[in-house]
Design a protein around this motif. Sequence first.
Motif, short mmCIF file in Angstrom:
data_model
loop_
_atom_site.label_atom_id
_atom_site.label_comp_id
_atom_site.label_asym_id
_atom_site.label_seq_id
_atom_site.Cartn_x
_atom_site.Cartn_y
_atom_site.Cartn_z
N ALA A 123 -51.34 -30.13 -84.77
CA ALA A 123 -51.15 -30.44 -86.19
C ALA A 123 -52.43 -30.30 -86.98
CB ALA A 123 -50.59 -31.85 -86.33
N GLY A 124 -53.54 -29.91 -86.33
CA GLY A 124 -54.78 -29.67 -87.04
C GLY A 124 -55.71 -30.85 -87.13
N GLN A 125 -55.43 -31.94 -86.41
CA GLN A 125 -56.31 -33.09 -86.47
C GLN A 125 -57.62 -32.80 -85.73
OE1 GLN A 125 -54.45 -36.80 -85.41
NE2 GLN A 125 -52.53 -36.30 -86.48
N GLY A 126 -58.73 -33.35 -86.24
CA GLY A 126 -60.04 -33.08 -85.69
C GLY A 126 -60.56 -34.21 -84.84
N VAL A 127 -61.85 -34.10 -84.47
CA VAL A 127 -62.44 -35.05 -83.55
C VAL A 127 -62.47 -36.46 -84.11
CG1 VAL A 127 -64.81 -34.61 -84.35
CG2 VAL A 127 -64.40 -35.43 -82.01
N GLU A 128 -62.65 -36.58 -85.44
CA GLU A 128 -62.66 -37.92 -86.03
C GLU A 128 -61.30 -38.59 -85.88
OE1 GLU A 128 -63.51 -35.20 -87.61
OE2 GLU A 128 -65.70 -35.35 -87.80
N ASP A 129 -60.24 -37.80 -86.09
CA ASP A 129 -58.88 -38.35 -85.97
C ASP A 129 -58.56 -38.75 -84.53
OD1 ASP A 129 -58.13 -37.76 -88.75
OD2 ASP A 129 -58.25 -35.67 -88.09
N LEU A 130 -59.22 -38.10 -83.57
CA LEU A 130 -58.88 -38.30 -82.16
C LEU A 130 -59.87 -39.21 -81.44
CD1 LEU A 130 -57.89 -34.63 -81.22
CD2 LEU A 130 -56.36 -36.56 -81.53
N ALA A 131 -60.70 -39.91 -82.17
CA ALA A 131 -61.74 -40.71 -81.52
C ALA A 131 -61.15 -41.71 -80.54
CB ALA A 131 -62.57 -41.43 -82.59
N ASN A 132 -60.13 -42.44 -80.96
CA ASN A 132 -59.51 -43.41 -80.05
C ASN A 132 -58.83 -42.73 -78.88
OD1 ASN A 132 -60.24 -45.83 -81.33
ND2 ASN A 132 -58.58 -45.59 -82.83
N ARG A 157 -63.57 -36.88 -62.66
CA ARG A 157 -64.74 -37.56 -63.23
C ARG A 157 -65.42 -36.70 -64.31
NH1 ARG A 157 -65.92 -39.11 -57.59
NH2 ARG A 157 -65.33 -41.30 -57.33
N VAL A 158 -65.52 -35.41 -64.04
CA VAL A 158 -66.13 -34.50 -65.01
C VAL A 158 -65.31 -34.50 -66.30
CG1 VAL A 158 -66.62 -32.07 -65.54
CG2 VAL A 158 -67.28 -33.05 -63.32
N ALA A 159 -63.98 -34.44 -66.16
CA ALA A 159 -63.12 -34.44 -67.36
C ALA A 159 -63.28 -35.72 -68.15
CB ALA A 159 -61.66 -34.24 -66.94
N ALA A 160 -63.42 -36.87 -67.45
CA ALA A 160 -63.62 -38.14 -68.15
C ALA A 160 -64.95 -38.14 -68.89
CB ALA A 160 -63.56 -39.29 -67.15
N ALA A 161 -65.99 -37.62 -68.23
CA ALA A 161 -67.30 -37.58 -68.88
C ALA A 161 -67.29 -36.69 -70.11
CB ALA A 161 -68.35 -37.09 -67.87
N LEU A 162 -66.59 -35.56 -70.05
CA LEU A 162 -66.53 -34.66 -71.19
C LEU A 162 -65.80 -35.29 -72.37
CD1 LEU A 162 -65.87 -31.28 -69.35
CD2 LEU A 162 -67.93 -31.90 -70.66
N LEU A 163 -64.79 -36.08 -72.08
CA LEU A 163 -64.09 -36.77 -73.17
C LEU A 163 -65.02 -37.71 -73.92
CD1 LEU A 163 -60.63 -37.60 -71.55
CD2 LEU A 163 -61.07 -35.96 -73.37
N ARG A 164 -66.02 -38.23 -73.23
CA ARG A 164 -66.96 -39.17 -73.84
C ARG A 164 -68.19 -38.46 -74.45
NH1 ARG A 164 -65.57 -42.34 -68.87
NH2 ARG A 164 -64.35 -44.14 -69.59
N ASP A 165 -68.31 -37.14 -74.25
CA ASP A 165 -69.49 -36.40 -74.68
C ASP A 165 -69.31 -35.96 -76.14
OD1 ASP A 165 -71.65 -34.77 -75.08
OD2 ASP A 165 -71.37 -33.61 -73.23
N GLY A 166 -69.90 -36.73 -77.05
CA GLY A 166 -69.76 -36.45 -78.47
C GLY A 166 -70.55 -35.26 -78.95
N GLU A 167 -71.35 -34.64 -78.10
CA GLU A 167 -72.15 -33.50 -78.50
C GLU A 167 -71.40 -32.18 -78.38
OE1 GLU A 167 -75.14 -33.92 -79.82
OE2 GLU A 167 -74.82 -36.09 -79.56
N ARG A 168 -70.26 -32.19 -77.73
CA ARG A 168 -69.53 -30.95 -77.49
C ARG A 168 -68.40 -30.77 -78.50
NH1 ARG A 168 -70.45 -28.59 -72.39
NH2 ARG A 168 -71.81 -29.87 -71.05
N PRO A 169 -67.97 -29.52 -78.72
CA PRO A 169 -66.80 -29.27 -79.58
C PRO A 169 -65.54 -29.90 -78.99
CG PRO A 169 -68.04 -27.25 -79.17
CD PRO A 169 -68.59 -28.26 -78.25
N LEU A 170 -64.59 -30.17 -79.86
CA LEU A 170 -63.36 -30.86 -79.44
C LEU A 170 -62.66 -30.15 -78.29
CD1 LEU A 170 -61.22 -33.06 -79.81
CD2 LEU A 170 -60.17 -31.64 -81.60
#
Length: 670
Positions: A123-132, A157-170
């Motif tokens: 639906a076009g939602q971005g990283v801010e919308d998906l923070a939670n 574990r890698v996938a969990a870490a990437l979800l928490r990595d705010g430096e990467r694109p969505l």
Amino acid sequence: MVTEPTPATLTTVGIMTGRFPIEDVTPSVACGRYPAKAVVGELVPVSAVSYREGHNALGVNVVWQGPDGQARPFTRLTPGEPGLDQWHGFIQPDAVGRWTFTVEAFDDPYLTWRDAVVKKVGAGQGVEDLANDLAEGADILDLAAKIVPDQHQEPVRVAAALLRDGERPLFERIAPALDLEELLWQYPVRQLVTTTRSYALWVDRKRALFSAWYEFFPRSEGAEIHPDGSPKRHGTFVTARESLPRVAEMGFDVLYLPPIHPIGKVNRKGRNNTLVAGPTDVGSPWAIGSAEGGHDAIHPELGSLEDFRGFVAAAREHGLEVALDLALQCAPDHPWVTAHPEWFTTRADGSIMYAENPPKKYQDIYPLNFDNDPVGLREEVLRVTLHWVEQGIRIFRVDNPHTKTLNFWQWLIAKVKAVDPDVLFLAEAFTRPAMMNGLGKIGFTQSYTYFTWRTTAAEMREYCEQLLGSIDWMRPNFWPNTPDILHESLQHGGPPMFKIRAVLASMLTPSWGMYAGFELFEHVARPGAEEYIDNEKYELKPRDFAAAQAAGRSLAPYIGRLNRIRKENPALHWLRNLRFHDIDNPSLLCFSKRDPEGDNTILVICSFDSANVQWGNTTLDMPALGLDWHERFEVRDELTGATYDWGQHNAVRIDPYVEPAHVFSVRRRG
């Protein structure tokens, strides 16, 4: 006026236990009262209806446990048609004995999270919308990392870490987590787990489902008679051994013997069931017992117990397993009559009641009464049965089980299987459907059926579809003839009808059988009766099988070909896979079987008309054959070797005097 239910009235209705409803669990026989049936290696379908409130994802799995008490890896069920909340899967037991299973429903937080994220990104939602969502997904994967096997923990574990990595694109943050769908389907995070009651599954060896039976009277094998029909030489277990290669050559794997016990002399029946026997009449083997012994003894003219053991061992060397008749009835001079008169029914005049099926009378047989001394009679029958198990018998064909109490059979079968779980029981019960189904539910391994009396394509299809509905408790065994049953279709249908009935019996069901003489086209009935004239039940009946085959008057080679086709094609080893296809001629039946684990499919088209050429046009259910609707494929007739190019719609011609059926193996092109 409508009143609200009070706490008191609520206690009288069913209360759901657990977080999620789980309903209509299968296999379940009589609401779980009896075990369902399966054999080793069979893919057993498990299904349930389960649903939940709202839109969060639900998961369903089956947990199953073997007879050794060890739990097997749980099997995740997959959803069926959308909107019906039906879940399906398979278990495959690998040992004989009593298995149990439960169905579990659970909240699947990973699937709920994944579905929501995919929709929001779409639906076009971005990283801010998906923070939670990103934070919650990482927490779920932390739980998953504790569940998956060691070799899969790193990517989680890698996938969990990437979800928490705010430096990467969505996309880089969520893609590895989304890619875990298959892994976390197999090893899900399960919350709010709801479990059903335990259901039972009795698993037999494969012969309980797939078997080819042949019946002969050992007293006729090697026997000789005088021109007037009186006995000259009685067959024995030693002479009957000479017939074993002939039976094995036809591809049978179970050799069934009518009762081998001493035959009563009091009220003995004569030839063709005449009331008074002549001095040389041999009597009916089902009139069991005399001064020479009862159900644990062997008729002296057949030989000794050592001879019987030798016969069983010789049969085994030819790939044949001997099945013995268990007929719980007695001749008037059976030792039980004197020792235990309470095991019978005494009439008003003091006489013991003999068997009757009005207007028929069986003065040579006393039925047993299981109500007068149930404990004593049960223990004696158990002793007798286990005596024959000790002699190497693992299959019993049970005579008229529907005339004895079902609680007795349930007890006996359970007791015998506790000693040897490989023992099988075939119910000879041509009776009411409820009783036949009841015998299957309480433990009988197989059952005779109404196959003999289904003589049109429509009747046969309808009947087989009924049998498919009862497969979890009643396994059919199709017989075109027995010593008691010679249907008019065989009396008047000529040799092509014998082929037709053999094809139908051997191809429709995994278990089938025939009585000796079928391969010689024996078809003459006693006037006014649906049974053979000069019935072998009451006289010796030696047959010259070799001469008939040498003269081309034997169906034995054809029977052997059918049994070889059965053995060589795994699709024919099962019953759950039977599917019918449409054909526009009511004289033709079209059906198929596809091996659930391999690339083997058999397609059969059989005529029910033994006198006329029949044409038909098929409309095949292509997915049932493992094919797409548009595909072309090759069929090879396993009876003739001819090959054809086929599709969904095909014209077929059957000449009963050439070949009354096609038995095709299906081969995908390319």
